[in-house]
Design an enzyme around this catalytic site. Structure first.
Site, mmCIF file in Angstrom:
data_model
loop_
_atom_site.group_PDB
_atom_site.id
_atom_site.type_symbol
_atom_site.label_atom_id
_atom_site.label_comp_id
_atom_site.label_asym_id
_atom_site.label_seq_id
_atom_site.Cartn_x
_atom_site.Cartn_y
_atom_site.Cartn_z
ATOM 1 N N ARG A 136 5.623 6.246 4.054
ATOM 2 C CA ARG A 136 5.676 4.839 3.197
ATOM 3 C C ARG A 136 4.941 3.926 3.618
ATOM 4 N NH1 ARG A 136 11.154 5.223 0.014
ATOM 5 N NH2 ARG A 136 9.960 6.484 -1.462
ATOM 6 N N GLN A 145 0.917 5.168 -0.785
ATOM 7 C CA GLN A 145 1.451 4.726 -2.188
ATOM 8 C C GLN A 145 1.184 5.235 -3.273
ATOM 9 O OE1 GLN A 145 1.819 0.455 -2.077
ATOM 10 N NE2 GLN A 145 3.467 0.504 -2.972
ATOM 11 N N ASP A 151 3.021 8.719 -3.563
ATOM 12 C CA ASP A 151 4.552 8.826 -3.239
ATOM 13 C C ASP A 151 5.307 9.349 -4.341
ATOM 14 O OD1 ASP A 151 6.807 8.238 -2.691
ATOM 15 O OD2 ASP A 151 6.691 6.227 -1.856
ATOM 16 N N SER A 182 8.829 7.786 -4.931
ATOM 17 C CA SER A 182 9.066 6.609 -5.930
ATOM 18 C C SER A 182 8.657 6.785 -7.360
ATOM 19 C CB SER A 182 7.786 5.583 -5.431
ATOM 20 O OG SER A 182 8.068 5.185 -4.324
ATOM 21 N N TYR A 209 13.423 3.196 5.122
ATOM 22 C CA TYR A 209 14.274 4.131 4.614
ATOM 23 C C TYR A 209 15.801 3.244 5.088
ATOM 24 C CZ TYR A 209 11.614 7.737 2.959
ATOM 25 O OH TYR A 209 10.481 8.583 2.180
#
Ligand code: NAD
Length: 375
Positions: free
Chosen positions: A121, A126, A129, A132, A227
């Site tokens: 993360r 990004q 990901d 997400s 997390y």
């Protein structure tokens, strides 16, 4: 130099998604020869013709895709561990943290596997990901599912027969999925409350117009992983008492809480469900990792007294087109990054985090630690 050959495998019929859309083929076609298994995108709304127009070659079977590709893209596992020709690199969302035993099938000379749910993360990662992407769609879809199942309307409606009050939603777990659930429920006109063990989510919850439920004593994410950390039993009991009160008022409860590599925390006990209103709905999107509700059964509709409990294990597949669009962008970003940085595999933080099998050897520290703990 010959171009790398990328193959896209068709997912199981119930999955419906694909990890490379025609737009993704367009982006990669200058760097790779791309083969797509016929009908791979069909249930996500991408036609065979669209793939051909984008520059891919259609291939009839999974075997042909495997045989003629160096890099194999999929969402789930398709390789069972049989004989292969040459070197193959599998890129998927293989969820090894939950099912580390699945690593075994890749332990063959010439076989490597990257799992994109292990993407770190970080800002740099990004765009890759996948969790997400899946989280956003899952949170949205959970609200629609709940609204459809509910015996009551969601927004306030004033009509000839009187006024219907807005529905009360409770969202447990305010990460990517939970925040999207809050935003969607608010757009539908619900009154929303939410909570999370990460204090950082408070502001995000409030900025979406929901009320944040607070209980002191949570263990913070001291390692800065982004997390949630494992919480103490005492804290979990305290939050359960507070949540008990809130669940008895809710028309809809959406649970999204997870801790990577562990069974989902139990947040909604049978006693709490007993105290819920008749006609209330629970949508537990942590069902695939054991569920946040004690009564959840993955992919089944459970009626407990007058409360409906849904535990869809792959809810993101119901919006297959949108999910595939997002996954495709994540996979393309990862492939472009991998092709550029593969010489530094051992040092690169993104590649190192996601590489689980390298030329037949299990190499991922997180997965190996997990397996060692189990054995
Ligand atoms: P996740 O799917 O692992 O968990 C969902 C949510 O459940 C999390 O918010 C977690 O805190 C919560 N949770 C876990 N145990 C709980 C418990 N006992 N009670 C209540 N809630 C509990 O997490 P996620 O949604 O993927 O994301 C978590 C965080 O990472 C978010 O802050 C998100 O914004 C951040 N994130 C950062 C990046 C990036 O920097 N590239 C990308 C994605 C997400």
């Amino acid at each position: 130099m010959s171009m790398v050959r990328i193959g896209v495998l068709k997912e199981r019929a119930d999955r419906r998604v694909t990890v490379l859309a025609p737009a993704g083929v367009e982006k990669l076609k200058d760097k790779a020869e791309i083969r797509v298994q016929r009908d791979a995108g069909r249930s996500a709304g991408f036609t065979n013709a669209a793939y051909e127009a984008a520059g891919a070659t259609l291939v009839d079977t999974a075997e042909e895709v495997m045989e003629n590709s160096d890099i194999l893209l999929s969402y789930d596992h398709h390789y069972e561990g049989g004989a292969i020709n040459g070197n193959k690199t599998f890129i998927g969302t293989f969820n090894f943290l939950w099912t580390p035993e699945n690593v075994e099938r890749y332990l063959r000379p010439g076989v490597s596997a990257f799992s994109l749910d292990l993407i770190p993360r970080s800002t740099l990662a990004q765009a890759m990901d996948v969790l997400s992407s899946v989280g956003s769609i899952s949170g949205y879809q959970a609200v629609l599912l709940a609204a459809e199942r509910s015996l009551a309307t969601v927004p306030m409606i004033t009509s000839a027969g009187g006024t219907l009050r807005p529905a009360q939603f409770l969202v447990m777990g305010a990460g990517v999925a939970g925040l999207q659930a809050i935003a969607t429920a608010r757009r539908l006109g619900a009154v929303v409350k939410a909570y999370d063990v990460r204090a950082a989510s408070k502001e995000e919850v409030q900025s979406l117009g929901a009320t944040f439920i607070e209980v002191g004593g949570a263990v913070a994410d001291s390692k800065g992983t982004g997390y949630a950390s494992q919480q103490s039993d005492e804290f979990l009991k305290k939050i359960r008492d507070r949540i008990f009160e809130e669940t008895s008022k809710a028309d809809v409860v959406i649970t999204t809480a997870r801790v990577p590599g562990r069974k989902a925390p139990l947040l909604l006990t049978e006693e709490m469900v007993n105290g819920m209103k008749p006609g209330a709905v629970v949508v537990d999107i942590a069902a695939a990792t054991g569920g946040n509700c004690a009564l959840t059964q993955a992919d089944k509709v459970v009626m407990h007294n007058e409360v409906t409990i849904l535990g869809p294990s792959s809810i993101e597949c119901s919006c297959a087109h949108s999910t595939s669009f997002l996954l495709s962008n994540n996979y393309v970003a990862f492939i472009e990054y991998m092709l550029k940085h593969q010489e530094k595999l051992a040092e690169d933080p993104i590649l190192k985090s996601t590489l689980v099998v390298q030329n037949g050897k299990s190499v991922n520290e997180r997965i190996m630690a997990l397996k060692a703990a189990v054995n």
